[in-house]
Design a protein around this motif. Structure first.
Motif, short mmCIF file in Angstrom:
data_model
loop_
_atom_site.label_atom_id
_atom_site.label_comp_id
_atom_site.label_asym_id
_atom_site.label_seq_id
_atom_site.Cartn_x
_atom_site.Cartn_y
_atom_site.Cartn_z
N TRP A 331 61.52 15.74 51.81
CA TRP A 331 61.17 15.48 53.10
C TRP A 331 60.40 13.69 53.71
O TRP A 331 60.61 12.86 54.23
CB TRP A 331 60.36 16.55 53.91
N ARG A 332 58.89 13.52 51.83
CA ARG A 332 58.03 13.11 52.18
C ARG A 332 59.10 11.64 51.73
O ARG A 332 58.67 10.17 52.20
CB ARG A 332 57.51 13.48 50.59
N GLN A 335 60.51 10.17 54.42
CA GLN A 335 59.36 9.64 55.83
C GLN A 335 58.83 8.65 54.79
O GLN A 335 57.78 7.69 55.86
CB GLN A 335 58.54 10.57 55.86
#
Length: 343
Positions: A331-332, A335
């Motif tokens: 996810w990081r 993002q």
């Protein structure tokens, strides 16, 4: 699973999470200030516990010899770097060489096994904690402006070296220390031991103390400034060397204290600290290696996840905890945007 079992697992998870929170905060602090992913943090956990166990057995701890050797090496480096500044050189020699010599003399003279528990804990911390800033002086200060990858490789090398020294001085056998408190309390279906309350209380007190340190003291504000903007901190006169040593010193203190807290509840081996700190590292990653509150909350979640996983799938509890890092990293990664590294 009925309610009493769930409450018992929750209590155990909170106690473990309190220790993981301390280690996560230490990892976030070191990374924010120095860009070092401090893998050897686990060795300070193990060395703190095993040094205390050695003192309680009346044995001279090998960590004192490591401290003396590191102090001598750091003094040799400073003798060259500070030869034009005799006042600073004398201060450095007093701390890095005089202090270890005085500590070794005290450990040789004192009846270690007969000392009160508080004095033994203080001696264990006094032996292990000063190693952290010396590790920074020897391994990281000379390459402070290197890339994060280079610093990570050096951190792995330091971890391996400390692991070998731990095996040399403490052997493959584990050790467990007496409980810090033999008291017990009952609240409804739950039985609280004095040891579990000591762990959670000490962790909470240290977290509050760190918050006060960062918000109320000049040194704490200097660390925050270095964490937010290293280049800007340099421009206003904050020494990156001083903040680096202070960050490592705090991380060493947190690691050694964590070892003292976990030693009465689990047998600690020379390599046990790595697994414990790795769970703190998972919490730090979940918190983004930047936010102290997020890291602390993530650590409590990791402790609860580990506790409940041990009930449902005890053979896979560590796998479940470490798997948590995968979706967070994915996810990081999705993002984030590429940012040029600020040296």
């Amino acid at each position: 699973m009925d309610l009493p079992i769930a409450l018992l697992l929750g209590q155990d998870g909170l106690a473990n999470g309190a220790v993981y929170a301390l280690l996560a905060l230490a990892l976030v602090l070191v990374f924010a200030v120095t860009r070092v992913i401090f893998i050897p943090e686990g060795e300070f956990v193990a060395w703190g516990a095993l040094t205390l166990a050695a003192l309680q057995a009346g044995q001279f701890p090998g960590t004192a010899w490591v401290l003396l050797a590191c102090g001598a090496a750091a003094s040799a480096l400073d003798a060259v770097a500070l030869r034009a500044e005799p006042a600073r050189l004398l201060r450095a020699l007093g701390w890095q060489l005089g202090y270890p010599l005085a500590l070794v003399a005290a450990l040789k003279a004192l009846p270690l096994a007969g000392l009160p528990l508080g004095a033994q804990v203080a001696l264990a911390l006094a032996t292990v904690v000063p190693l952290a800033p010396m590790v920074y002086r020897l391994a990281f200060q000379p390459i402070a402006d290197a890339t994060v990858l280079t610093l990570l490789i050096v951190a792995v090398a330091v971890h391996v070296a400390m692991l070998g020294l731990g095996l040399l001085f403490f052997g493959p056998e584990g050790a467990r220390t007496p409980a810090l408190s033999d008291a017990s309390f009952t609240l409804g279906p739950l039985d609280f031991t004095g040891q579990s309350l000591a762990v959670m209380g000490s962790s909470l007190a240290l977290i509050v103390g760190l918050w006060l340190f960062f918000s109320r003291t000049l040194a704490g504000r200097a660390l925050r400034a270095s964490a937010l903007n290293r280049r800007g901190a340099r421009l206003v006169g904050i020494s990156p060397v001083a903040t680096g040593r202070l960050a490592f010193g705090l991380a060493g203190a947190i690691g050694a204290l964590s070892g003292v807290l976990v030693a009465p509840v689990t047998t600690v081996y020379y390599d046990s600290g790595f697994l414990i700190s790795l769970k703190g590292f998972v919490a730090a990653i979940v918190g983004g290696l930047a936010s102290y509150p997020a890291a602390a909350l993530a650590a409590v979640f990791v402790g609860l996840l580990e506790s409940f996983s041990s009930f449902w799938a005890s053979a896979f509890k560590d796998v479940i905890v470490f798997t948590l890092i995968i979706p967070v990293l994915v996810w990081r990664s999705l993002q984030s945007h590429h940012i040029e590294e600020d040296a």
